[in-house]
Design an enzyme around this catalytic site. Structure first.
Site, mmCIF file in Angstrom:
data_model
loop_
_atom_site.group_PDB
_atom_site.id
_atom_site.type_symbol
_atom_site.label_atom_id
_atom_site.label_comp_id
_atom_site.label_asym_id
_atom_site.label_seq_id
_atom_site.Cartn_x
_atom_site.Cartn_y
_atom_site.Cartn_z
ATOM 1 N N SER A 97 -16.170 52.010 1.505
ATOM 2 C CA SER A 97 -14.872 53.177 1.440
ATOM 3 C C SER A 97 -13.628 53.469 0.407
ATOM 4 O O SER A 97 -14.384 54.517 0.130
ATOM 5 C CB SER A 97 -13.524 51.738 2.754
ATOM 6 O OG SER A 97 -12.314 52.156 3.274
ATOM 7 N N HIS A 122 -16.631 56.102 5.909
ATOM 8 C CA HIS A 122 -16.332 55.497 7.561
ATOM 9 C C HIS A 122 -14.770 55.848 7.495
ATOM 10 O O HIS A 122 -14.486 56.478 6.217
ATOM 11 C CB HIS A 122 -16.394 54.016 7.711
ATOM 12 C CG HIS A 122 -15.371 52.942 6.917
ATOM 13 N ND1 HIS A 122 -15.644 52.022 7.405
ATOM 14 C CD2 HIS A 122 -14.328 52.684 5.922
ATOM 15 C CE1 HIS A 122 -14.440 50.551 6.663
ATOM 16 N NE2 HIS A 122 -14.173 52.012 5.651
#
Length: 199
Positions: A97, A122
């Protein structure tokens, strides 16, 4: 959390440091764990300190993080871009992330992963409760952040924005080799060079 202490012998006797302060002497910053405002402030302070010490010497940012708060991660990212000192990024364990975004934001040619590290990109996560209009405002904000994060990953990796948008729709895990092919890192390092070179 217990922080190890390192004792060094100097000409004036013994000197003890916590392990992170000792690493800072060698221009190493360790970002371990989730990224929140407190962690971001500590990392930013260290970046600014090392920049003031020597603006031309590399800073080595070791990352082992599952990600965290987008605004906290962006504060670190923007500081990395703001300072003159080149920031080398090294993934140890995982960079997921916001951790992956920071990894990609290192100086080009100086973004590394250790052999068995995992990298994951993501879309940003969010949850908000409240009045319908406030929920709508926050939904719009998270969509803006999603767009900006995808643009940064595309810019840093050299991938087309459309590909990054498709890949970040769900958790997209990569090995070091896959992250290198994707353009998030430049090389995988199995051993630290014995003399010269990068850390």
């Amino acid at each position: 959390m217990l922080v190890p202490i390192v004792v060094e012998q100097t000409g004036r006797g013994e000197r003890s440091y916590d392990i992170y302060s000792r690493l800072l002497k060698d221009r190493i910053i360790f970002l371990g764990g989730p990224i929140d405002d407190h962690v971001a402030n500590l990392v930013i302070a260290q970046l600014l300190f090392l920049e003031a010490e020597d603006p031309d010497k590399d800073i080595h940012l070791y990352i082992n993080s599952p990600g965290g708060v987008v605004t906290a991660g962006m504060a670190i990212y923007d500081t990395m871009q703001y300072i003159k000192a080149p920031v080398s990024t090294i993934c140890v364990g995982q960079a997921a992330s916001m951790g992956a975004l920071l990894l990609s934001g290192g100086e080009k040619g100086k973004r590394f992963s250790l052999t068995h590290s995992r990298i994951m990109i993501h879309q940003p996560l969010g949850g908000f409760q409240g009045q319908a209009t406030d929920i709508h405002i926050h939904a719009q904000e998270i969509l803006k952040m999603k767009k900006r994060l995808n643009e940064i990953i595309a810019e840093n990796s050299g991938q087309a924005l459309e590909k990054v948008e498709a890949d970040t729709e769900r958790d997209y895990f990569m090995s070091g080799e896959e992250a290198k092919s994707y353009g998030i890192i430049d090389a995988i390092i199995a051993r630290k060079p014995t003399s010269g070179g990068s850390r």
